[in-house]
Structure formats: C-alpha cells, structure tokens
Design an enzyme around this catalytic site. Structure first.
Site, PDB file in Angstrom:
ATOM      1  CD  GLU A   1      60.271  99.361  41.535  1.00  0.00           C
ATOM      2  OE1 GLU A   1      60.714  99.285  40.487  1.00  0.00           O
ATOM      3  OE2 GLU A   1      59.970 100.902  42.207  1.00  0.00           O
TER       4      GLU A   1
ATOM      5  CD  GLU B   1      63.497 100.865  32.329  1.00  0.00           C
ATOM      6  OE1 GLU B   1      64.721 100.291  32.894  1.00  0.00           O
ATOM      7  OE2 GLU B   1      62.056 101.263  32.788  1.00  0.00           O
TER       8      GLU B   1
ATOM      9  CB  CYS C   1      60.835 101.556  37.346  1.00  0.00           C
ATOM     10  SG  CYS C   1      60.267 101.858  38.401  1.00  0.00           S
TER      11      CYS C   1
ATOM     12  CE  LYS D   1      74.543 106.225  47.893  1.00  0.00           C
ATOM     13  NZ  LYS D   1      74.058 107.253  46.683  1.00  0.00           N
TER      14      LYS D   1
HETATM   15  C1  SIN Z   1      59.751 104.037  39.733  1.00  0.00           C
HETATM   16  O1  SIN Z   1      60.001 104.995  38.533  1.00  0.00           O
HETATM   17  O2  SIN Z   1      60.317 104.220  40.102  1.00  0.00           O
HETATM   18  C2  SIN Z   1      58.366 103.969  41.062  1.00  0.00           C
HETATM   19  C3  SIN Z   1      57.289 104.383  40.215  1.00  0.00           C
HETATM   20  C4  SIN Z   1      55.854 104.938  41.056  1.00  0.00           C
HETATM   21  O3  SIN Z   1      55.731 104.101  41.934  1.00  0.00           O
HETATM   22  O4  SIN Z   1      54.861 104.797  40.304  1.00  0.00           O
END
Ligand code: SIN
Length: 479
Positions: free
Chosen positions: A251, A382, A285, A176
């Site tokens: 994650e 963040e 992230c 999804k």
């Molecule tokens: C992400 O920001 O979730 C992944 C970044 C990456 O794989 O470099």
C-alpha cells in the site's frame, strides 16, 4: 514518558517483553521533547520473533474460526474501552489532533470487529468434477507467518488493518512499526495480553528498518510481507521479497486528484477538499495532492477555499481547538518548502499560509497555491504536507487526462451533480479508490488499495482476507 500502562518501551516477542542494549529515542513532534525510547533490535531478534510466530501459527491455524473471531471481537472492545488513553499516546508521538487520534483508534478497532465477523465466512468450494469417480475440493488456508511493516502516519490503524485480517485468517504476525511512532505499536502487546491472544500470535519488534526487513524477506518461516509506506521503499522491499517468493501486499504512495466540476455543489466541494487535504496535516497517502478546478468556478472556489483554510487552527494536538498538528519531522517541512518554492518560481501564487508557523518546530501554516500548472514539482510528487495546489481545467476530458497523468493510482475524488458525468469519470479514472462528492473514503468495509505505482493488494472489506489466504486444490479419486 507517558503515564499509561499501554506505554511500553520494550518489544513483545512470543508473549514476553524484550529489551535491547541499543535504543532509538522518540520525540514529540509538537515540542521536540523526548518521550522515551525503544530497543533497536536486529536480525537475531527478528528471527526470534518469526520463530515465535511460527510456533504459534501451528496451534492458531487449528483453532475453530469462532475462537479466532472471539479474540478479534475482544481486541475491538479493548481498543474502544481504552480509546482515550491510546489516542493520547498516538497524539504525543505522532502529532495529529487528539480528535483525529480518537477517530484513528476507533478506525483501528473497526478492523478487528470486521475481520472477526469475516473469520467465520472463509468458505472453500466444491467444483463439478469432469470425472465420475473423482471429486474436486478447494480449501482456503492461512498463508502462515506474516511480516508487517507499518508507517508513522497511522501508527494504530495500519497495524490493525493488517493484524486483524491476519488473525482472522489464521495467520500469525510480526509487526515492525516506524521508528518515529513505536509506542502505539508496543501498546498492542499490552492489548494482546489483556484480551488473551496466545503468545507468539502477535509480535511487535522495533529497530532499524533494513535488517528487520531483510530478515523478514530471507527467513523461510515467514510467508508474506505487507507494507504501507513510500513507493520507493515498497519497490525495493517487494523485489527483495520476490527473490524469496513471499506473497506481498503493497500500500504505497499516491498523488490524489480532487476534481471540482462547474456543476458541483461548491460548499460541499470546499468542505470535501478541505478534509481530504488537511486531515493529518496532509500526511496520508489518500490526501488530496492536486485540486483541479473547472474554469467557470475557479476563482470563486479559490476564494472560498482559501478563506476556509485560513481559519484552521494550528497547534499541539493535545489542545482541544487544534485542527492541524505539526509535521512529523524537519525533512517533511523541507519537502513542503521545496514544493512551494518551486511552484512560486514557476508562476503560482500563495493565497493562504505559505510559511513555517510561528509556533516553531515542525508546525507549518495550512497553505493554498493558485495558478499551479502540471510542469511544477507539486504536480508530480506527493507533498505529504498541508499544501493545496489549485490547477485549472476547461473540459471533462482535460480533467480526466490531468488526473490520470501520474504514475500513482491510489485515491481520487470528484465533485459533480451530473449523474452521467459521475459514471463517465468514475469509469475513466485509473485509481483503486474513487470518492464522488465526498472527501473521505476510508472505512473497514470497503477495499483500500491502489493500482499502478500505488501498489497492489487490498486491505479491509471481504477482499482484505484474500491476501492472507492460500487456495488449496484437493482431488479425491477412487470414489
Ligand atoms: C494511509 O495514509 O496510509 C492510510 C489512510 C487511510 O486509511 O485513510
């Protein structure tokens, strides 16, 4: 509408293309123009997709590893053969510069190649038995149907990182995508058809997150949920999933420090901090969220860095010269503004950018703040936008303490030429990933993932398969 056979405005369930009466409209963040729409599917269709994935699982898991590996290799090739077309869809729906989209499609493809190779190396074990008439065997088995909920910031690669591991392990998947960027996901249905993935092995479903996620948690045929997104949503999803004893991989968010020591190669540090911060307009992230600079080089770093940032070209991702595209939406811009206002009200100064960009919509100027302190919002939260806050520190101990002073633990970076310091700091940083003298660390061959509130589980690398595998113990007696 994007002219491409990969551009699909319907969902892919059990090998069929499925429509729905309710639609979610998708716009291009660079222009605000409507690109198209996708079905707003709900609980029933999620159950249909899980059923299709479950039916397919029973045959897929029986396939010899070489056959699953071959499918992954064909997926790799199909992504690379259609890199430009897929990158264009990605840029139009997400906004990132076309060169970054090309990189993302290659990154996505690399997971299929990697896990295709790994599919043949899922070894079991024979354990020395404490009994002379019994044997102990350990086998590795696919978990089953996997539910994958993926974010808008890497709409092609995050599906690949999950789907490639799942397929290689012998699992099937219901994915999804985020509603802002569904077309890079529905393109996987076309790719799956092209490369001969059996119906039901990959299913793509679009719609409002809550009913789909709830159904994934509750349906007993789905055995694992993998999520990339915010810590807040990840925690809620994980606790719901745990009520049904699903395996989970999370994650989640980060608050990445980039530490620049006095002894660093400053040019390299400027380049590394720049790429770490402004990749995808700061919307990853693992993007630098706090740049900690040692007092002796603070001013020279700040000046050189701000000058480099001021040169970044902002614009539509489809324009060749663009370094930074728009932010994903108005909410994202407001968060950036909030962080800057708060920092400036508490004593920080803006040394580059600091405003909405003249191009309008969700374009924001690449920004640098100096004299930022830990009491400011930007130190804890963040930003997910193109703002680099520069903090000052005096000693190595202080730098490590500041870097670890967050509930997050995903990526961290530091720059030093001192080998002893490199080891000391690397060992003390409470992060799942650490880059030394580098600003980008993502690759399919290394384990991606965090500690603390950044989640658990690893994606990519040989470790990335573990999350899709059950370990089974068999005791054989009467020998
Ligand atoms: C992400 O920001 O979730 C992944 C970044 C990456 O794989 O470099």
């Amino acid at each position: 509408m994007i002219e491409s056979r990969f551009f699909r405005e319907d969902c892919y369930i059990g090998g069929d293309w499925i429509d729905g009466p309710e639609r979610i409209v998708v716009t291009n963040p660079a222009s605000g123009k409507v690109i198209g729409s996708v079905p707003n599917l709900g609980r029933k269709e999620t159950d249909d997709a899980i059923n299709a994935a479950h039916d397919a699982f029973l045959a897929w898991r029986e396939k010899p590893a070489i056959e699953r590996a071959n499918v992954c290799q064909r997926f790799y090739q199909a992504l690379m053969d259609n890199q430009q077309e897929l990158a264009r869809i990605l840029t139009v729906e997400m906004g990132k510069p076309f060169k970054e989209s090309m990189g993302e499609v290659a990154y996505a493809a690399s997971f299929f190649r990697w896990f295709g190779e790994e599919a043949r190396r899922i070894y079991g074990d024979v354990i020395p038995s404490p009994w002379s008439d019994k044997r102990i065997i350990v086998t590795k088995e696919p978990i089953g149907v996997v539910g994958a909920i993926t974010p808008w910031n890497f709409p092609t690669a995050m599906i690949a990182r999950k789907a490639a591991a799942a397929l290689a392990a012998g699992c099937t998947i219901v994915a999804k995508p985020a509603s802002q960027t569904p077309f890079s996901a529905t393109a996987y249905g076309v790719l799956a058809d092209d490369v001969g993935v059996p119906p039901g092995v990959i299913n793509i479903i679009t719609g409002t997150a809550a009913p789909i996620a709830d159904t994934m948690c509750e349906n007993p045929k789905l055995r694992k949920i993998t999520f990339t997104g915010s810590t807040k949503i990840g925690k809620a999803l994980a606790s719901k999933a745990m009520q049904h004893m699903k395996r989970v991989s999370m994650e989640l968010g980060g608050n990445a420090p980039v530490i620049i020591f006095d002894d660093a190669d400053l040019d390299r540090a400027v380049e590394g901090a720049l790429i770490s911060k402004y990749r995808n307009s700061g919307q990853t992230c693992v993007c630098a969220n706090r740049i900690l600079v040692q007092a002796g080089v603070y001013d020279s770093f700040a000046d050189t860095f701000a000058a480099a940032v001021a040169k970044l070209k902002v614009g539509d991702g489809l324009m060749e010269e663009t370094d930074q595209g728009p932010l994903i939406d108005e909410l994202a811009v407001r968060k950036v503004e909030r962080h800057i206002e708060d920092a400036v009200s508490k004593g920080a100064s803006i040394i580059a950018g600091g405003n909405r960009h003249a191009k309008g919509f969700t374009f924001y100027e690449p920004t640098v703040l100096r004299d930022v302190t830990p009491d400011m919002l930007i130190a804890r939260d963040e930003t997910f936008g193109p703002v680099a806050p520069l903090f000052k520190f005096h000693t190595e101990e202080e730098a490590v303490q500041m870097a670890n002073d967050t509930e997050y633990g995903l990526a961290s970076y530091f720059f030093t030429k001192d080998l002893g310091r490199a080891f000391r700091v690397m060992e003390q940083l409470e992060y799942g990933m650490i880059a030394i003298n580098e600003g980008i660390l993502s690759t399919e061959v290394a384990p991606f993932g965090g500690v603390k509130d950044s989640g658990h589980g690893r994606e990519g690398s040989k470790y990335g398969l573990d999350d899709y595998i059950n370990t089974k113990y068999a005791l054989i007696g009467g020998i």
